[in-house]
Write an enzyme that holds these catalytic residues in place. Structure first.
Site, mmCIF file in Angstrom:
data_model
loop_
_atom_site.group_PDB
_atom_site.id
_atom_site.type_symbol
_atom_site.label_atom_id
_atom_site.label_comp_id
_atom_site.label_asym_id
_atom_site.label_seq_id
_atom_site.Cartn_x
_atom_site.Cartn_y
_atom_site.Cartn_z
ATOM 1 N N LYS A 285 -40.046 -21.418 12.729
ATOM 2 C CA LYS A 285 -39.699 -22.824 12.567
ATOM 3 C C LYS A 285 -39.554 -23.493 13.920
ATOM 4 O O LYS A 285 -39.256 -22.823 14.905
ATOM 5 C CB LYS A 285 -38.345 -22.943 11.844
ATOM 6 C CG LYS A 285 -38.324 -22.554 10.395
ATOM 7 C CD LYS A 285 -36.912 -22.683 9.823
ATOM 8 C CE LYS A 285 -36.864 -22.281 8.361
ATOM 9 N NZ LYS A 285 -37.611 -23.170 7.471
ATOM 10 N N ARG A 359 -38.752 -16.777 -1.850
ATOM 11 C CA ARG A 359 -39.393 -16.414 -3.126
ATOM 12 C C ARG A 359 -39.809 -14.945 -3.139
ATOM 13 O O ARG A 359 -39.856 -14.321 -4.192
ATOM 14 C CB ARG A 359 -40.586 -17.360 -3.384
ATOM 15 C CG ARG A 359 -41.728 -17.215 -2.426
ATOM 16 C CD ARG A 359 -42.646 -18.426 -2.422
ATOM 17 N NE ARG A 359 -42.062 -19.589 -1.758
ATOM 18 C CZ ARG A 359 -42.660 -20.772 -1.622
ATOM 19 N NH1 ARG A 359 -43.876 -20.951 -2.127
ATOM 20 N NH2 ARG A 359 -42.069 -21.773 -1.004
HETATM 21 N N1 BES Z 1 -34.955 -21.979 3.725
HETATM 22 C C1 BES Z 1 -36.134 -22.759 3.728
HETATM 23 C C2 BES Z 1 -35.998 -24.025 2.897
HETATM 24 C C3 BES Z 1 -35.014 -25.053 3.378
HETATM 25 C C4 BES Z 1 -35.440 -26.160 4.079
HETATM 26 C C5 BES Z 1 -33.679 -24.948 3.071
HETATM 27 C C6 BES Z 1 -34.533 -27.111 4.483
HETATM 28 C C7 BES Z 1 -32.777 -25.898 3.474
HETATM 29 C C8 BES Z 1 -33.198 -26.986 4.175
HETATM 30 C C9 BES Z 1 -37.302 -21.949 3.148
HETATM 31 O O1 BES Z 1 -37.231 -20.594 3.378
HETATM 32 C C10 BES Z 1 -38.541 -22.461 3.780
HETATM 33 O O2 BES Z 1 -38.669 -22.316 4.961
HETATM 34 N N2 BES Z 1 -39.431 -23.032 2.983
HETATM 35 C C11 BES Z 1 -40.656 -23.539 3.461
HETATM 36 C C12 BES Z 1 -41.754 -23.091 2.547
HETATM 37 C C13 BES Z 1 -43.138 -23.373 3.046
HETATM 38 C C14 BES Z 1 -43.450 -22.528 4.259
HETATM 39 C C15 BES Z 1 -44.114 -23.080 1.936
HETATM 40 C C16 BES Z 1 -40.556 -25.056 3.481
HETATM 41 O O3 BES Z 1 -39.950 -25.617 2.571
HETATM 42 O O4 BES Z 1 -41.073 -25.667 4.413
HETATM 43 MN MN MN Z 2 -38.098 -20.041 5.208
#
Ligand code: BES
Ligand code: MN
Ligand code: ZN
Length: 505
Positions: A285, A359
């Protein structure tokens, strides 16, 4: 935790609190207080106080049992509901705390309050007011070596009860219930807010163990070897990059089927995402805001909180809690984009992006959940940024296969004001997570991200009735309001406790 008592009569206190409702231009409260004081308590010419929501006024009348009188605006008397009381109580408690008083009493509920709260109005009043106080005063200051200043001495609030004796009894019960759910909510908040250097899979498991000891449910913790033996390639893969190995936390509460016997009904299984820190892994990230991802175990924290509340309340039905816990870091043994993982039910998934890790772990946990022959599986997860785009920090996204459970959870959401909104799972979303090389792919492209994530989970819920709550927005608050503070909200605890209670009622 601050002490909350219920009493009749007017005990001496540092402050008296009155929630002030409006009926048109008229303020409802004044007559009774004036009778109590035996004369006028407002300065001549009035104060300009209008009773609007979130308005406060502090007075120093010389003819009341308390040296201070705090008026809290409560808005129009007509549609008073529990939420209005939570907010008033939270504002009152916070104001009293900042004034440095030790004790306070909240005036008896006005008739307009009791008449709009339904059959057990006194109980509902006690619960709502105590929730506002307990959640509103919450702070996370475990890591401050210089504690907040000594003006913060608020130790006791008395809720004054209306005269019938049974009203006193039900208010007391209402307050006791609030104490239990708020302790569980604050536990979930604490776990979410804890820094990721101290909150990792093994310590999250320890937290579950001590909650189990305190409130009476069994906890089994599977280590990495056992997780591998269960075939949980998703959990193993996600945890691979961290020196802190993953854990699978399994909690069991047997239910009290009357006379202390364990219930024979099929359990509800609740599953919570327990990513103790989500860096994104190899698909790392951006650094801005990454610290927030210490709260990526909020779903797991909520599951531990619900287990604690269910056991404390001695709910009749059995409940199983499952938290797959891992830290998602890049590292020499991290899983990578392109990997194919094999899950606990034998299905395979292609890793397109290591940041879609939740997931992958939940897939294993949902497959495992179905081995408990559950009546229903509910999962809670900070799963997608997409649900935050769709619903903001106000509303939890809900998807699933059990229409009736979803209707009832939505109803609980309105009751406790942790509202959920259903998103569709139309079959047209399915092809988006097709993989060329495995049974399913862990991303679904740019659009409809909260839905494609749920479509992925659905494959692992199988035929078991299942509801998914995406709490990515609601579990993490960017600023406080009323009875929430910035940081972890503990969302889902009051929601599911209300749902589980009404399920058996
Ligand atoms: N933990 C994150 C989702 C999240 C985002 C939680 C903001 C709380 C606040 C999750 O693991 C994630 O990174 N999801 C990605 C998925 C994508 C790579 C398909 C996302 O939502 O960008
Ligand atoms: Mn994630
Ligand atoms: Zn995550």
């Amino acid at each position: 935790m601050i002490r909350i008592d219920v009493q009749r009569g007017h005990p001496p206190a540092d402050a008296l609190v009155q929630f002030v409702f409006r009926e048109g231009e008229r303020l409802v409260w004044y007559d009774r207080l004036r009778a109590l004081a035996g004369g006028d308590i407002l300065p001549e010419g009035g104060t300009g106080f209008s009773g609007r929501e979130r308005e406060t006024l502090l007075l120093f009348p010389d003819n009341l049992a308390a040296p201070r009188l705090l008026l809290v605006g409560a808005g129009n008397a007509g549609a008073c509901d529990a939420e209005r009381l939570r907010r008033c109580a939270a504002l009152a408690a916070r104001t009293l705390r900042s004034l440095g008083v030790r004790s306070a009493a909240i005036m008896e509920p006005d008739e307009c309050v009791l008449s709009s709260l339904g059959p057990d109005a006194a109980g509902a009043y006690g619960t709502a007011v105590a929730e506002g106080i307990l959640l509103g005063l919450y702070r996370y200051d475990r890591y401050r070596t210089v504690k907040p200043p000594a003006i913060e001495r608020l130790a006791r609030i008395v809720l004054l009860a209306p005269s019938p004796a049974n009203a006193h009894r039900s208010m007391l019960d209402g307050v006791a219930f609030a104490r239990t759910v708020c302790a569980a909510t604050c536990l979930a908040r604490d776990l979410s807010n804890a820094p990721p250097n101290d909150m990792y899979p093994a310590t999250l498991a320890e937290a579950a163990r001590s909650a189990g000891r305190r409130s009476g449910f069994r906890v089994t913790v599977y280590d990495e070897r056992k997780i591998r033996a269960l075939g949980m390639g998703g959990l193993t893969g996600v945890g691979g990059g961290s020196a802190r190995a993953p854990r699978l936390i399994v909690m069991r509460y047997d239910g009290r089927g009357g006379k202390g016997r364990r219930s024979r009904r099929r359990p509800v299984v609740i599953v919570g995402k327990g990513v103790t820190f989500d860096s994104g892994g190899i698909s790392i990230k951006p650094s801005a805001g990454m610290a927030e991802m210490k709260m990526d175990m909020a779903g797991g924290a909520t599951v531990i909180g619900v287990m604690q509340a269910a056991a404390s309340l001695k709910l009749p039905d059995p409940l199983v809690g499952i938290v797959p816990a891992a830290e998602n870091l890049p590292g020499p043994s991290a899983f990578r984009p392109g990997d194919i993982l094999r899950h606990a039910n034998g299905m395979t998934s292609e890793v397109d992006n290591t940041d879609a890790e939740g997931r992958l772990m939940l897939a294993d946990a949902l497959a495992f959940a179905s081995t408990f022959a559950p009546a229903l599986v509910i999962d809670l997860a900070t799963l997608t940024g997409a649900v935050v785009v769709a619903l903001g920090h106000v509303t939890t996204g809900m998807l699933g296969t059990d229409e009736e459970a979803m209707r009832n959870i939505a109803e609980s959401g309105r009751r406790v004001y942790e509202r959920v909104w259903e998103l569709p799972m139309f079959e047209e979303y399915e092809p988006l997570i097709k993989s060329d090389v495995a049974d399913v792919k862990n991303t679904g492209g740019r659009w409809g991200g909260a839905i494609t994530a749920a479509m992925f989970l659905k494959k692992f819920a199988g035929a078991t009735p299942w509801v998914h709550l995406d709490i990515a927005g609601t579990a993490i608050q960017e600023e406080g309001a009323d009875y929430t503070v910035k940081g972890g909200s503990g969302v889902g605890v009051r929601l599911l406790v209300d749902y589980l209670r009404r399920r058996t009622a």
